[in-house]
Structure formats: structure tokens, C-alpha cells
Design a protein around this motif. Structure first.
Motif, PDB file in Angstrom:
ATOM      1  N   ARG A  19      11.065  -8.022  11.416  1.00 28.38           N
ATOM      2  CA  ARG A  19      10.965  -6.606  11.056  1.00 28.38           C
ATOM      3  C   ARG A  19      11.465  -6.357   9.641  1.00 28.38           C
ATOM      4  NH1 ARG A  19       9.763  -1.843  13.086  1.00 28.38           N
ATOM      5  NH2 ARG A  19      10.789  -0.025  12.199  1.00 28.38           N
ATOM      6  N   ARG A  20      12.568  -6.995   9.316  1.00 27.12           N
ATOM      7  CA  ARG A  20      13.115  -6.823   7.975  1.00 27.12           C
ATOM      8  C   ARG A  20      12.114  -7.318   6.928  1.00 27.12           C
ATOM      9  NH1 ARG A  20      18.239  -6.413   5.417  1.00 27.12           N
ATOM     10  NH2 ARG A  20      18.206  -7.409   3.376  1.00 27.12           N
ATOM     11  N   ARG A  21      11.477  -8.434   7.224  1.00 22.12           N
ATOM     12  CA  ARG A  21      10.503  -8.990   6.288  1.00 22.12           C
ATOM     13  C   ARG A  21       9.326  -8.010   6.104  1.00 22.12           C
ATOM     14  NH1 ARG A  21      10.458 -13.969   8.172  1.00 22.12           N
ATOM     15  NH2 ARG A  21       8.706 -13.620   9.550  1.00 22.12           N
ATOM     16  N   ASN A  22       8.875  -7.436   7.214  1.00 20.22           N
ATOM     17  CA  ASN A  22       7.775  -6.473   7.121  1.00 20.22           C
ATOM     18  C   ASN A  22       8.181  -5.207   6.375  1.00 20.22           C
ATOM     19  OD1 ASN A  22       6.032  -8.155   8.415  1.00 20.22           O
ATOM     20  ND2 ASN A  22       6.261  -7.200  10.443  1.00 20.22           N
ATOM     21  N   LEU A  23       9.421  -4.769   6.600  1.00 16.00           N
ATOM     22  CA  LEU A  23       9.917  -3.595   5.870  1.00 16.00           C
ATOM     23  C   LEU A  23       9.940  -3.888   4.372  1.00 16.00           C
ATOM     24  CD1 LEU A  23      12.915  -2.264   8.002  1.00 16.00           C
ATOM     25  CD2 LEU A  23      10.985  -0.895   7.211  1.00 16.00           C
ATOM     26  N   GLN A  24      10.397  -5.086   4.026  1.00 22.62           N
ATOM     27  CA  GLN A  24      10.452  -5.473   2.615  1.00 22.62           C
ATOM     28  C   GLN A  24       9.054  -5.528   2.021  1.00 22.62           C
ATOM     29  OE1 GLN A  24      12.749  -9.070   2.264  1.00 22.62           O
ATOM     30  NE2 GLN A  24      14.679  -7.963   2.452  1.00 22.62           N
ATOM     31  N   LEU A  25       8.115  -6.052   2.820  1.00 19.40           N
ATOM     32  CA  LEU A  25       6.732  -6.165   2.362  1.00 19.40           C
ATOM     33  C   LEU A  25       6.161  -4.775   2.051  1.00 19.40           C
ATOM     34  CD1 LEU A  25       4.913  -8.673   2.126  1.00 19.40           C
ATOM     35  CD2 LEU A  25       4.016  -8.158   4.406  1.00 19.40           C
ATOM     36  N   LEU A  35       2.266   4.979  -6.366  1.00 22.40           N
ATOM     37  CA  LEU A  35       1.759   5.991  -5.446  1.00 22.40           C
ATOM     38  C   LEU A  35       0.788   5.289  -4.508  1.00 22.40           C
ATOM     39  CD1 LEU A  35       2.445   9.001  -5.522  1.00 22.40           C
ATOM     40  CD2 LEU A  35       0.348   9.400  -6.808  1.00 22.40           C
ATOM     41  N   THR A  36       0.996   5.453  -3.210  1.00 21.94           N
ATOM     42  CA  THR A  36       0.137   4.720  -2.281  1.00 21.94           C
ATOM     43  C   THR A  36      -0.015   5.489  -0.964  1.00 21.94           C
ATOM     44  OG1 THR A  36      -0.225   2.534  -1.299  1.00 21.94           O
ATOM     45  CG2 THR A  36       2.040   3.330  -1.310  1.00 21.94           C
ATOM     46  N   THR A  37      -0.729   4.895  -0.015  1.00 22.40           N
ATOM     47  CA  THR A  37      -0.908   5.529   1.303  1.00 22.40           C
ATOM     48  C   THR A  37      -0.653   4.486   2.386  1.00 22.40           C
ATOM     49  OG1 THR A  37      -3.232   4.916   1.455  1.00 22.40           O
ATOM     50  CG2 THR A  37      -2.743   7.029   0.403  1.00 22.40           C
ATOM     51  N   ARG A  38      -0.522   4.949   3.612  1.00 22.86           N
ATOM     52  CA  ARG A  38      -0.298   4.019   4.729  1.00 22.86           C
ATOM     53  C   ARG A  38      -1.483   3.058   4.862  1.00 22.86           C
ATOM     54  NH1 ARG A  38       2.263   8.692   5.799  1.00 22.86           N
ATOM     55  NH2 ARG A  38       4.200   8.717   6.996  1.00 22.86           N
ATOM     56  N   ALA A  39      -2.727   3.613   4.687  1.00 26.91           N
ATOM     57  CA  ALA A  39      -3.921   2.777   4.844  1.00 26.91           C
ATOM     58  C   ALA A  39      -3.964   1.670   3.794  1.00 26.91           C
ATOM     59  CB  ALA A  39      -5.168   3.649   4.730  1.00 26.91           C
ATOM     60  N   GLU A  40      -3.557   2.032   2.571  1.00 30.78           N
ATOM     61  CA  GLU A  40      -3.569   1.045   1.485  1.00 30.78           C
ATOM     62  C   GLU A  40      -2.542  -0.050   1.753  1.00 30.78           C
ATOM     63  OE1 GLU A  40      -4.724   3.077  -2.463  1.00 30.78           O
ATOM     64  OE2 GLU A  40      -2.733   2.184  -2.736  1.00 30.78           O
ATOM     65  N   ILE A  41      -1.373   0.344   2.246  1.00 28.87           N
ATOM     66  CA  ILE A  41      -0.333  -0.652   2.560  1.00 28.87           C
ATOM     67  C   ILE A  41      -0.873  -1.607   3.623  1.00 28.87           C
ATOM     68  CG2 ILE A  41       1.988  -1.021   3.501  1.00 28.87           C
ATOM     69  CD1 ILE A  41       2.773   1.718   2.422  1.00 28.87           C
ATOM     70  N   SER A  42      -1.544  -1.041   4.630  1.00 28.76           N
ATOM     71  CA  SER A  42      -2.083  -1.863   5.706  1.00 28.76           C
ATOM     72  C   SER A  42      -3.128  -2.842   5.163  1.00 28.76           C
ATOM     73  CB  SER A  42      -2.704  -0.949   6.770  1.00 28.76           C
ATOM     74  OG  SER A  42      -3.446  -1.705   7.686  1.00 28.76           O
ATOM     75  N   LEU A  47      -0.845  -5.977   7.459  1.00 32.28           N
ATOM     76  CA  LEU A  47      -0.167  -5.474   8.661  1.00 32.28           C
ATOM     77  C   LEU A  47      -1.058  -4.421   9.320  1.00 32.28           C
ATOM     78  CD1 LEU A  47       3.360  -4.994   7.011  1.00 32.28           C
ATOM     79  CD2 LEU A  47       2.734  -6.781   8.650  1.00 32.28           C
ATOM     80  N   THR A  48      -0.950  -4.279  10.654  1.00 34.68           N
ATOM     81  CA  THR A  48      -1.810  -3.305  11.349  1.00 34.68           C
ATOM     82  C   THR A  48      -1.401  -1.880  10.976  1.00 34.68           C
ATOM     83  OG1 THR A  48      -0.356  -3.053  13.256  1.00 34.68           O
ATOM     84  CG2 THR A  48      -1.966  -4.865  13.350  1.00 34.68           C
ATOM     85  N   ARG A  49      -2.342  -0.936  11.170  1.00 37.32           N
ATOM     86  CA  ARG A  49      -2.061   0.473  10.863  1.00 37.32           C
ATOM     87  C   ARG A  49      -0.847   0.961  11.645  1.00 37.32           C
ATOM     88  NH1 ARG A  49      -5.790   4.263   8.680  1.00 37.32           N
ATOM     89  NH2 ARG A  49      -7.420   3.162   7.584  1.00 37.32           N
ATOM     90  N   ALA A  50      -0.789   0.577  12.932  1.00 37.82           N
ATOM     91  CA  ALA A  50       0.311   1.045  13.792  1.00 37.82           C
ATOM     92  C   ALA A  50       1.648   0.522  13.275  1.00 37.82           C
ATOM     93  CB  ALA A  50       0.075   0.592  15.227  1.00 37.82           C
ATOM     94  N   THR A  51       1.667  -0.763  12.890  1.00 35.42           N
ATOM     95  CA  THR A  51       2.910  -1.351  12.369  1.00 35.42           C
ATOM     96  C   THR A  51       3.326  -0.634  11.090  1.00 35.42           C
ATOM     97  OG1 THR A  51       2.303  -3.483  13.292  1.00 35.42           O
ATOM     98  CG2 THR A  51       3.977  -3.509  11.586  1.00 35.42           C
ATOM     99  N   VAL A  52       2.354  -0.408  10.179  1.00 40.80           N
ATOM    100  CA  VAL A  52       2.674   0.241   8.905  1.00 40.80           C
ATOM    101  C   VAL A  52       3.209   1.654   9.145  1.00 40.80           C
ATOM    102  CG1 VAL A  52       1.689   1.158   6.767  1.00 40.80           C
ATOM    103  CG2 VAL A  52       1.118  -1.163   7.507  1.00 40.80           C
ATOM    104  N   SER A  53       2.590   2.388  10.076  1.00 36.58           N
ATOM    105  CA  SER A  53       3.055   3.739  10.387  1.00 36.58           C
ATOM    106  C   SER A  53       4.516   3.722  10.805  1.00 36.58           C
ATOM    107  CB  SER A  53       2.256   4.303  11.553  1.00 36.58           C
ATOM    108  OG  SER A  53       1.260   5.126  11.063  1.00 36.58           O
ATOM    109  N   ASP A  54       4.821   2.770  11.655  1.00 33.54           N
ATOM    110  CA  ASP A  54       6.170   2.603  12.174  1.00 33.54           C
ATOM    111  C   ASP A  54       7.152   2.251  11.036  1.00 33.54           C
ATOM    112  OD1 ASP A  54       8.004   2.409  14.203  1.00 33.54           O
ATOM    113  OD2 ASP A  54       7.747   0.229  14.357  1.00 33.54           O
ATOM    114  N   LEU A  55       6.738   1.315  10.170  1.00 34.26           N
ATOM    115  CA  LEU A  55       7.599   0.880   9.069  1.00 34.26           C
ATOM    116  C   LEU A  55       7.831   2.026   8.083  1.00 34.26           C
ATOM    117  CD1 LEU A  55       6.011  -2.628   8.318  1.00 34.26           C
ATOM    118  CD2 LEU A  55       8.214  -2.214   9.422  1.00 34.26           C
ATOM    119  N   VAL A  56       6.747   2.747   7.746  1.00 33.30           N
ATOM    120  CA  VAL A  56       6.867   3.842   6.781  1.00 33.30           C
ATOM    121  C   VAL A  56       7.778   4.931   7.353  1.00 33.30           C
ATOM    122  CG1 VAL A  56       5.619   5.720   5.619  1.00 33.30           C
ATOM    123  CG2 VAL A  56       4.718   3.382   5.553  1.00 33.30           C
TER     124      VAL A  56
END
Ligand SMILES: [Zn+2]
Length: 393
Positions: A19-25, A35-42, A47-56
Motif C-alpha cells: 500500500r505504501r508503495r502504491n501511495l508513493q506511486l 495537475l492531474t486526474t484519478r483516471a490519468e493516474i490509473s 493501478l485500477t480505478r478503484a485502487t487509485v480512488s482509494d489512494l487519492v
């Protein structure tokens, strides 16, 4: 801005859970893009959309990232734009390489909302340690955001656990600096040699993979980045070039040997030499580290000769470093204010004369970035790297 490359020693394994690694990513992506969006991060991290939503959500709640309104819609509901919140955390940075010691609160983009200076006078031993505690306490008290940690750049040889094995100028031998500060303030603490910390700051400012940062002040030391990583050596004492002998039968050095580079090229010794060449009755210790004022006291010829001699000796030592590592970018942090140009010229020409001509034409000797805040920036970068896994850029 930051980049995703991490440099230096491997962070402790416990910090690197999934989880820490994904948060760092995700955080690295926000740093890099601005400037970015959840979709762009995914899309860019895989990482999946759901994971990114959770991390953000965690990054926003934690105050590291903020939502700044709607972006451009590609059909449906417009996405929410995200950016770094530079004020979400602060780092307490301390520079022990100067007199008096200095400290600053540094935000997540390198801004300095608050700075402090220690008490005047040269502090050594237990007195120096008390001064560090006082500076850390003042910074912790003045912080206006949660502190990510305390970063310290100190002269001397620093072990990987943050203890100062040997710092002659501070009269410290085996001082458990990181442990003592961490116990006192209950915060993560990173301690590194001042030139090593400075090299991290310099690396963050330059798009290169190899560089050497040379710090010339009370002492002389280098921080070396090879293949994007700070090279610390076996002891770890990489870059301790100040005690290479450059004058046979030369003056006694603080380390006990004679003729070390520091005896002819440290700033206090340059000033001593200028005073001696001028033949005047003045105490070198009381003179300011500013070329214009020194020139008024000792004259331009004496000062110029002392600076050129120091530069030539340093250039000769750096020729070995360049020849051995094939590093082309040399940044110099010369603490005698207003004298960069003559010093760098002397360093550059002495260096170029001692290496393969085709190599010499590739070597660039330049003034280090960040000015007098170089070690503070490096100390903050240490904490940032260890706690968030990102490097200033
Ligand atoms: Zn020495």
C-alpha cells in the motif's frame, strides 16, 4: 517538482509494504504532472480505478493532495483535477556546516516559510549538541503544518544509522545524533554528511545521472551521485577529499596529518593566506567571508593569489575524481561570498590540464544551486526521500 526516481540507500523494508508503495506511486505522479486526474493516474501507473480512488482519498484526507475543481469533460461528468498541496507537510531542516548553525522549515515544494539562525560563536562537543536540540525544538514549535521529519546535514563521517562517527570540526566522536533527536521529538530523523546532503539537493536541480558536488567552507568535502544514486562508500566516507595531501611538508591539519587540501583551500585557510601575503596585522578569524570586504582589508592581489592557489589545488584533486569516475558535471559550493568566478576558473583550468584533453572538453565546472540554502535543501530532500519516496526536481 519531483520525479519518481529514488536515490540513495534502500529504504527500510518495513516501509515498503504494497500500500505504501502504491501511495508513493500515486503521489510521485501528482508531483511530476502538477495537475492531474484519478483516471490519468490509473492510466499511467497501471493501478485500477478503484485502487487509485482509494489512494487519492487517503492522500486528500492526509493533506498531501488537494482537489482543485473540474477538468475538461470527454463526454460524461468532468473529472476532478488534483494537485499537490505544498503546504500539507513541513520538514525541519538543520545545517551544521556553517557558523552559526542554521535551521528552516521547508514545505513540500522546497519553499522556506520560516528560518532560524543559531547562537553566534563556534560550538563544539556537548555545547554543539545542545544547540542542535534548541534549533530542532524551535522549528518544531514554529511549524504550521504536520512535520514529515527532521533532516540534518553535518560535517564529518555519518554512519547509515545517522550517528556521527567523526566530525573533527565539531569535536564529535560517535554521537548518536539521529537517535537522540528522534527520541526527544518523536519524529523520523535523517542525518547525512553535509556534502552528501548537498549533492542530493544539487541532483534534484539537474537532469543528469552523474555529478560531483564539492563544498568548500570550514572544511572541504564532496558528494558524488553515480547512475542517479548517492554513492556513500564502505565507511561510508565517500568524497572526503579535504584530507588528501597536496603539499609535501605542508601545514598541520585538524586531522593530525600535514599538507591536506583543507590546509590550503578551506575558506578560513584562504583568508589566513591572504592576510599573510598582504603582510598586515589582522586576525583572519575576525574577517568576513565576503570578497568585497576582504579585498578592502588585504588588497585584491593578496586575495586573488590566495583564491587562485586554493582553486589550483582543488582542481588537481578533482582531476583524479574525474579520471576515475568519468563524471562530467562538477558543481562547486564556495562559501567565500562573491568569489565564485576566480575560484572556479582556477579549479577548471587546473583540472583540465591534468586529464585527457578530449575528456577535459566535456567537463563542466559550475556554481552549485540553492546558494547558502544548499545543505538545508539537501537535509529536507533526505526526509522527503525516506518518508514519501520522492526526490526534488
Ligand atoms: Zn587533514
Amino acid at each position: 517538482m519531483f520525479i519518481e526516481q529514488t536515490i540513495g540507500v534502500a529504504p527500510k523494508a518495513t516501509k515498503y509494504d504494497g500500500r505504501r508503495r502504491n501511495l508513493q506511486l500515486a503521489l510521485q505522479h501528482v508531483y511530476r504532472e502538477g495537475l492531474t486526474t484519478r483516471a490519468e493516474i490509473s492510466r499511467l501507473t497501471g493501478l485500477t480505478r478503484a485502487t487509485v480512488s482509494d489512494l487519492v482519498a487517503e492522500l486528500v484526507t492526509g493533506g498531501l493532495v488537494k482537489e482543485v475543481g473540474p477538468g475538461t469533460s470527454s463526454g460524461g461528468k468532468p473529472p476532478t483535477l488534483l494537485e499537490l498541496d505544498p503546504t500539507g507537510r513541513q520538514i525541519a531542516a538543520i545545517d551544521l556546516s556553517r557558523r552559526p548553525f542554521r535551521g528552516a522549515l521547508v514545505d513540500l515544494q522546497g519553499g522556506i516559510p520560516h528560518r532560524i539562525t543559531g547562537r553566534r560563536g563556534s560550538r563544539r562537543g556537548a555545547s554543539a549538541l545542545r544547540e542542535v536540540f534548541a534549533l530542532a525544538e524551535a522549528l518544531v514549535e514554529r511549524s504550521s503544518a504536520p512535520l514529515l521529519g527532521i533532516g540534518i546535514g553535518t560535517p564529518g563521517i555519518v554512519d547509515l544509522d545517522g550517528s556521527v562517527a567523526e566530525a573533527a570540526n565539531l569535536d564529535w566522536h560517535g554521537v548518536q545524533l539521529a537517535r537522540e533527536i528522534a527520541e526527544r521529538f518523536d519524529l523520523p530523523v535523517e542525518v547525512a554528511n553535509d556534502a552528501h546532503a548537498a549533492a542530493l539537493a544539487e541532483f534534484g536541480s539537474r537532469p543528469v545521472v552523474n555529478l560531483a558536488l564539492v563544498k568548500v567552507g570550514i572544511g572541504i568535502g564532496a558528494g558524488i551521485v553515480v547512475n542517479g544514486e548517492l554513492y556513500r562508500g564502505d565507511r561510508p566516507a565517500a568524497g572526503e577529499i579535504g584530507h588528501i595531501r597536496v603539499v609535501e611538508g605542508g601545514a598541520r591539519c585538524t586531522c593530525g596529518n600535514t599538507g591536506c587540501l583543507e590546509t590550503v583551500a578551506s575558506v578560513p585557510n584562504i583568508i589566513r593566506r591572504a592576510v599573510s601575503l598582504a603582510g598586515i596585522d589582522a586576525s583572519a578569524e575576525s574577517l568576513p567571508w565576503r570578497a568585497s570586504e576582504l579585498e578592502a582589508t588585504v588588497g585584491g592581489d593578496a586575495l586573488g593569489e590566495a583564491i587562485a592557489t586554493a582553486g589550483r589545488h582543488l582542481g588537481a584533486v578533482l582531476a583524479h575524481l574525474v579520471a576515475i569516475l568519468d563524471v562530467h558535471r562538477i558543481a562547486i559550493a564556495f562559501e567565500l561570498e562573491g568569489a565564485d568566478q576566480p575560484f572556479l576558473e582556477a579549479v577548471g583550468s587546473a583540472l583540465a590540464a591534468r586529464i585527457l584533453p578530449s575528456l577535459a572538453s566535456l567537463v563542466e565546472v559550475s556554481v552549485a544551486t540553492h546558494g547558502p540554502d544548499l545543505v538545508l535543501a539537501g537535509a529536507a530532500a533526505l526526509v522527503l526521500r525516506e518518508q514519501l519516496g520522492v526526490v526534488w526536481q
